[in-house]
Each structure stands twice: as C-alpha cells, then as structure tokens.
Design a protein around this motif. Sequence first.
Motif, PDB file in Angstrom:
ATOM      1  N   ARG A 101       0.844  -1.188   0.000  1.00  0.00           N
ATOM      2  CA  ARG A 101       0.000   0.000   0.000  1.00  0.00           C
ATOM      3  C   ARG A 101       0.883   1.242   0.000  1.00  0.00           C
ATOM      4  O   ARG A 101       2.012   1.205   0.477  1.00  0.00           O
ATOM      5  N   THR A 102       0.348   2.329  -0.520  1.00  0.00           N
ATOM      6  CA  THR A 102       1.119   3.568  -0.529  1.00  0.00           C
ATOM      7  C   THR A 102       1.032   4.240   0.832  1.00  0.00           C
ATOM      8  O   THR A 102      -0.051   4.448   1.372  1.00  0.00           O
ATOM      9  N   ASP A 103       2.180   4.552   1.385  1.00  0.00           N
ATOM     10  CA  ASP A 103       2.258   5.261   2.648  1.00  0.00           C
ATOM     11  C   ASP A 103       2.061   6.757   2.412  1.00  0.00           C
ATOM     12  O   ASP A 103       1.643   7.484   3.309  1.00  0.00           O
ATOM     13  N   THR A 104       2.376   7.196   1.214  1.00  0.00           N
ATOM     14  CA  THR A 104       2.253   8.603   0.843  1.00  0.00           C
ATOM     15  C   THR A 104       1.789   8.698  -0.597  1.00  0.00           C
ATOM     16  O   THR A 104       2.231   7.934  -1.451  1.00  0.00           O
ATOM     17  N   MET A 105       0.899   9.642  -0.862  1.00  0.00           N
ATOM     18  CA  MET A 105       0.521   9.974  -2.241  1.00  0.00           C
ATOM     19  C   MET A 105       0.537  11.493  -2.375  1.00  0.00           C
ATOM     20  O   MET A 105      -0.045  12.196  -1.556  1.00  0.00           O
ATOM     21  N   MET A 106       1.196  11.958  -3.404  1.00  0.00           N
ATOM     22  CA  MET A 106       1.304  13.398  -3.606  1.00  0.00           C
ATOM     23  C   MET A 106       1.343  13.708  -5.094  1.00  0.00           C
ATOM     24  O   MET A 106       1.977  12.985  -5.870  1.00  0.00           O
ATOM     25  N   VAL A 107       0.635  14.752  -5.480  1.00  0.00           N
ATOM     26  CA  VAL A 107       0.637  15.220  -6.857  1.00  0.00           C
ATOM     27  C   VAL A 107       1.529  16.456  -6.944  1.00  0.00           C
ATOM     28  O   VAL A 107       1.384  17.394  -6.158  1.00  0.00           O
ATOM     29  N   LEU A 108       2.462  16.448  -7.895  1.00  0.00           N
ATOM     30  CA  LEU A 108       3.307  17.606  -8.158  1.00  0.00           C
ATOM     31  C   LEU A 108       3.034  18.092  -9.571  1.00  0.00           C
ATOM     32  O   LEU A 108       2.872  17.284 -10.490  1.00  0.00           O
ATOM     33  N   THR A 109       2.991  19.392  -9.731  1.00  0.00           N
ATOM     34  CA  THR A 109       2.740  19.945 -11.058  1.00  0.00           C
ATOM     35  C   THR A 109       3.696  21.100 -11.325  1.00  0.00           C
ATOM     36  O   THR A 109       4.098  21.818 -10.406  1.00  0.00           O
ATOM     37  N   LEU A 110       4.066  21.265 -12.592  1.00  0.00           N
ATOM     38  CA  LEU A 110       4.973  22.343 -12.998  1.00  0.00           C
ATOM     39  C   LEU A 110       4.560  22.835 -14.373  1.00  0.00           C
ATOM     40  O   LEU A 110       4.386  22.042 -15.295  1.00  0.00           O
ATOM     41  N   ASP A 111       4.397  24.142 -14.488  1.00  0.00           N
ATOM     42  CA  ASP A 111       4.145  24.778 -15.775  1.00  0.00           C
ATOM     43  C   ASP A 111       5.474  25.281 -16.304  1.00  0.00           C
ATOM     44  O   ASP A 111       6.048  26.219 -15.744  1.00  0.00           O
ATOM     45  N   PRO A 112       6.018  24.676 -17.359  1.00  0.00           N
ATOM     46  CA  PRO A 112       7.350  25.056 -17.836  1.00  0.00           C
ATOM     47  C   PRO A 112       7.397  26.431 -18.489  1.00  0.00           C
ATOM     48  O   PRO A 112       8.482  26.958 -18.727  1.00  0.00           O
ATOM     49  N   THR A 132     -12.534  -0.686 -11.277  1.00  0.00           N
ATOM     50  CA  THR A 132     -12.657  -2.152 -11.302  1.00  0.00           C
ATOM     51  C   THR A 132     -12.685  -2.782  -9.913  1.00  0.00           C
ATOM     52  O   THR A 132     -12.993  -3.976  -9.793  1.00  0.00           O
ATOM     53  N   PHE A 133     -12.373  -2.047  -8.853  1.00  0.00           N
ATOM     54  CA  PHE A 133     -12.320  -2.622  -7.512  1.00  0.00           C
ATOM     55  C   PHE A 133     -13.352  -2.048  -6.547  1.00  0.00           C
ATOM     56  O   PHE A 133     -13.507  -2.569  -5.443  1.00  0.00           O
ATOM     57  N   THR A 140      -5.099   1.738  -1.259  1.00  0.00           N
ATOM     58  CA  THR A 140      -5.180   0.347  -1.722  1.00  0.00           C
ATOM     59  C   THR A 140      -5.116   0.239  -3.246  1.00  0.00           C
ATOM     60  O   THR A 140      -5.000  -0.880  -3.765  1.00  0.00           O
ATOM     61  N   ALA A 141      -5.195   1.357  -3.945  1.00  0.00           N
ATOM     62  CA  ALA A 141      -5.162   1.305  -5.413  1.00  0.00           C
ATOM     63  C   ALA A 141      -3.848   0.693  -5.898  1.00  0.00           C
ATOM     64  O   ALA A 141      -3.842  -0.222  -6.733  1.00  0.00           O
ATOM     65  N   HIS A 142      -2.740   1.174  -5.377  1.00  0.00           N
ATOM     66  CA  HIS A 142      -1.439   0.637  -5.777  1.00  0.00           C
ATOM     67  C   HIS A 142      -1.319  -0.835  -5.393  1.00  0.00           C
ATOM     68  O   HIS A 142      -0.835  -1.670  -6.174  1.00  0.00           O
ATOM     69  N   TYR A 143      -1.774  -1.178  -4.204  1.00  0.00           N
ATOM     70  CA  TYR A 143      -1.710  -2.563  -3.724  1.00  0.00           C
ATOM     71  C   TYR A 143      -2.488  -3.503  -4.645  1.00  0.00           C
ATOM     72  O   TYR A 143      -1.968  -4.535  -5.083  1.00  0.00           O
ATOM     73  N   ASN A 144      -3.733  -3.145  -4.942  1.00  0.00           N
ATOM     74  CA  ASN A 144      -4.556  -4.004  -5.793  1.00  0.00           C
ATOM     75  C   ASN A 144      -4.010  -4.097  -7.216  1.00  0.00           C
ATOM     76  O   ASN A 144      -4.070  -5.153  -7.848  1.00  0.00           O
ATOM     77  N   GLY A 145      -3.479  -2.980  -7.712  1.00  0.00           N
ATOM     78  CA  GLY A 145      -2.927  -2.994  -9.060  1.00  0.00           C
ATOM     79  C   GLY A 145      -1.765  -3.946  -9.208  1.00  0.00           C
ATOM     80  O   GLY A 145      -1.634  -4.650 -10.224  1.00  0.00           O
ATOM     81  N   ASP A 146      -0.897  -3.995  -8.188  1.00  0.00           N
ATOM     82  CA  ASP A 146       0.237  -4.920  -8.219  1.00  0.00           C
ATOM     83  C   ASP A 146      -0.195  -6.353  -7.927  1.00  0.00           C
ATOM     84  O   ASP A 146       0.241  -7.307  -8.584  1.00  0.00           O
ATOM     85  N   TYR A 148      -3.110  -7.889  -8.294  1.00  0.00           N
ATOM     86  CA  TYR A 148      -3.982  -8.551  -9.266  1.00  0.00           C
ATOM     87  C   TYR A 148      -3.576  -8.289 -10.723  1.00  0.00           C
ATOM     88  O   TYR A 148      -4.371  -8.437 -11.635  1.00  0.00           O
ATOM     89  N   ASP A 149      -2.338  -7.882 -10.914  1.00  0.00           N
ATOM     90  CA  ASP A 149      -1.773  -7.725 -12.262  1.00  0.00           C
ATOM     91  C   ASP A 149      -2.609  -6.798 -13.143  1.00  0.00           C
ATOM     92  O   ASP A 149      -2.877  -7.086 -14.322  1.00  0.00           O
ATOM     93  N   TYR A 150      -3.022  -5.675 -12.583  1.00  0.00           N
ATOM     94  CA  TYR A 150      -3.719  -4.671 -13.381  1.00  0.00           C
ATOM     95  C   TYR A 150      -2.761  -4.162 -14.459  1.00  0.00           C
ATOM     96  O   TYR A 150      -1.555  -4.023 -14.198  1.00  0.00           O
ATOM     97  N   PRO A 151      -3.230  -3.902 -15.678  1.00  0.00           N
ATOM     98  CA  PRO A 151      -2.324  -3.410 -16.733  1.00  0.00           C
ATOM     99  C   PRO A 151      -1.555  -2.165 -16.282  1.00  0.00           C
ATOM    100  O   PRO A 151      -2.151  -1.152 -15.939  1.00  0.00           O
ATOM    101  N   GLY A 152      -0.239  -2.267 -16.274  1.00  0.00           N
ATOM    102  CA  GLY A 152       0.580  -1.176 -15.774  1.00  0.00           C
ATOM    103  C   GLY A 152       0.870  -1.271 -14.293  1.00  0.00           C
ATOM    104  O   GLY A 152       1.618  -0.455 -13.741  1.00  0.00           O
ATOM    105  N   GLY A 153       0.272  -2.261 -13.618  1.00  0.00           N
ATOM    106  CA  GLY A 153       0.559  -2.499 -12.215  1.00  0.00           C
ATOM    107  C   GLY A 153      -0.043  -1.475 -11.275  1.00  0.00           C
ATOM    108  O   GLY A 153      -0.949  -0.710 -11.618  1.00  0.00           O
ATOM    109  N   GLY A 154       0.495  -1.463 -10.063  1.00  0.00           N
ATOM    110  CA  GLY A 154       0.008  -0.552  -9.033  1.00  0.00           C
ATOM    111  C   GLY A 154       0.081   0.918  -9.406  1.00  0.00           C
ATOM    112  O   GLY A 154      -0.880   1.665  -9.180  1.00  0.00           O
ATOM    113  N   PRO A 155       1.195   1.380  -9.976  1.00  0.00           N
ATOM    114  CA  PRO A 155       1.273   2.795 -10.337  1.00  0.00           C
ATOM    115  C   PRO A 155       0.191   3.216 -11.326  1.00  0.00           C
ATOM    116  O   PRO A 155      -0.390   4.304 -11.202  1.00  0.00           O
TER     117      PRO A 155
END
Length: 450
Positions: A101-112, A132-133, A140-146, A148-155
């Motif tokens: 499971r992810t202990d941390t989730m963070m979105v970063l954005t940059l306008d070049p 799908t879940f 739990t999104a990352h956990y389930n993705g890895d 249950y072999d979701y296309p592209g995995g947990g990420p």
Amino acid sequence: MERRRTSLQTRTYKTLMRVGLVLIYLIITGTVALVVFSRVREMAAASELLPDFTATEKQGPSENVTFEEGQTLPRWTGTERITVLLLGIDERAQWDEPAWRTDTMMVLTLDPVTMKAGVLSIPRDLWVEIPTFGYNRINTAHYNGDLYDYPGGGPALAMLTVERNLGIHIDYFARVNFEAFITFVDEIGGIDIEVPETIDDPEYPDNNYGFDPLYIEAGTHHFYGDMALKYARTRHVGNGDFDRARRQQQVVQAVLERVRRPDVLAQLITKAPELYQKVESSVATNFKFDQALALAGLARDLDREDIRFAVIDESSTLFWETPQGWQVLVPIHDRIRERRDFMFWIGPAVESNGAAEENATILVLNGTQTEGLAYATAQYLQAHQVLASYDTADRQDYESSLIILNRSMPKTAQNLLAVLKLPDSALVQGDNPTAEYDIVVILGRDYAEP
C-alpha cells in the motif's frame, strides 16, 4: 426519546499526511540525476554502475527533450503543464509481501512556461472509488494494481484513481521507498534540525510490528538518515499528524540547505556512481532518464515563492466509519476542488477559520418538542463541514439555545454561532471538564430550524 446516534465518527482521528517525505524523494532522484549526468559529461566515460542513458542520446532524445551543445543538462522543450504522482511505500527488505500500500501519495505539477509549481498531498485513508475494484481507501489502489496484475501495475491503477476522483490528469509517476531517503541523508553527511519541543514517542514503530521508543530533547541536532526519518514520521506527539507535517517540511528545507553547500555538492559528484547504484533499486518511474534530467534542470530554476502547497486535510473531508468498521475520510468535493485549483495556480488560497484544527467533538441535543430537530441540525452541520452526534436533551422545554463549552474550543464555538445563527449569549462555560464531548449544543425554542 431519540436514540443516540453518530452522523459520522467523532473519535479523534488524524489524517495521515507524510507530506515532506515525498518531496525528499523528489530531491533524491533529481539531485542524483543531476550529479550523475554532470559527472559522466565531465569524464566522458561509461561506468557499469551508471544507467544506460548514453545509448538514449545516440538514439535521439526522448519526447520534449533536446540536447544542446555546451550544455551539461538536456533541456525540456515541452510547453504543456507536467503533472507527476509520487508514491511513497514503506517497503522493507525483511518483509515478504506480495504488494504494498502507498504510505504517501502526492501530486506535483509544474508549468514550464510560467515556471509555477504546486504540490497536493492526498491522505491515504481517503474513501474513493477505485476503477474495477469499487470503493476503498485510496492507498489500496497501488496494492490491488500490483497484487492482481492490473495493466501497468500498481502505479497505473493509482494514477487512474487519482485522475477519476480528483479531476487531475497525471502524466508520470515516481515510486520510492524509505531506504532511498535514509541512504541519501547519510551520503550528504546528515542534516541540521532545530527541534522546538521534546519528543517522547513510546509507540514509534520498529521494523518487526513492534515498538522502537523515540526520545529527542528539544534543541539543535545533527541527524543522519535513520534518525531524520524517525523525526519526520513520528506522530504520537504534539498535535499528531499536523505537527508531523510541519516536521517533514522542516526536514525538506534542511536537505535543500545541505545539498546547496558547495562542499556537499562536490562530494555528491565524486560519489555519484556509487550513490546512484544505492538508490536506483528504491525508485521506479515511467520517466525516461533524459526527461528526468531535463525536468531536474527546470526544478533547479524554481523560486520558492513560485511553489504552492496544498493538503487534502480534515477541513476538506469528513470522518466516517464504514459498515466493516474501517475509519476513513469521505471527500468534500467542493473543498477539494478549491485546494486542487489553488495548487494549479487557478484559484485563490483556501482560508480556514481554524475550527478544523481544534478537532472538537460535538453533541447536538433536542431541547424542544420538534421531532427530529437534533438529527436535522446534525445533518445541516455536516453539510457545513462540522461533524456532530445527536440525541435528546434531558427535557424539552428549553426556551433559549445553548452552546456549552466543556473544554476550550474558541474557534469551533464561534463557527457554531455563525453556522447556527445563534447570539453570543448562547455561549456558556460548562462545569464538567471530564465530559465525553468537548461541546454540547442544546436546541431551544428560539432556534430556527435550518
């Protein structure tokens, strides 16, 4: 008599925010990439310890990247906003787990183009629909993705979950673990931290599902990786997770100050191949190496005042206990959109009246003969981001409404007066400091039903 019920759980429950650690991970990958690339450019040699980015150059640069004569770093040529999902996992070599499971989730954005950046921290207990879940905590999104072999995995599943629930398009991901942080802080020679108050945490977790008691005296300290991580992660002190978020930001600033020192940077360059080998296994990403280098160059030119920080905190969520008994955070979408827009530099700063930080427990009592009044008022408060339980008062002939303060919660009290449209005279000091609830609201005949 109304049966006491709880609209949502009023037990003290703090949002788990590991804000600073993910930023540190970004510093790790960005700095390592910078020094590795610089070192190889200067030496014009291919070490077996380094990533195979020289082959990428021969094959041509990746999308939005160009190499220019005389420049140490490749240049980012894209003009569209870049958004990255950072995933922190507490993965330990001694734990044999099929997925994390992810202990941390963070979105970063940059306008070049405008060179404006933003950071949005997502609590791991946010209750969302995972494609799908079904509904579950967002971590739990990352956990389930890895698992249950979701296309592209947990990420991939974590990225899609954030996109669909927060309305944020994600371009890239970076997944890191705590070992990278410990290694990096050790390699830069530790960091200087001013500890404002003594920390005594007897429940700090060890690596074997037990405790590793943590005690740090107030004052100036020089922390190496393991202790810096403990300082950033401890939450059973002070104001729980909110103080922890401030400590994590303090650690981020200390790392930045340290790596800017010429002597430390020179050491990093010297140790670049060895350092990259140490942290490479702790980082996974869909960035191409030259893309990461080019973005590191952009990030290097950012001014601190051009970075906005936002948190999905308890002022933009509601505490709830699921039928399974899980304590989760239900999103208040309008408030989350405000934080998202602020982070993207398309909205103003989100102001807080400070009530959420007090985390007061509130009980609404019906002191009238109007059936269902306490329940309706609790629901009304919930719609205004105030969590309350409800019940029937000891009698039903109260002429005037009362807000009884069993403990000092001034900001919450003022917020209740405003939301319920009660006069200041409704505020009274309680005489039971051991009462179950911090504030008890008794609705009288003068109360206008919402």
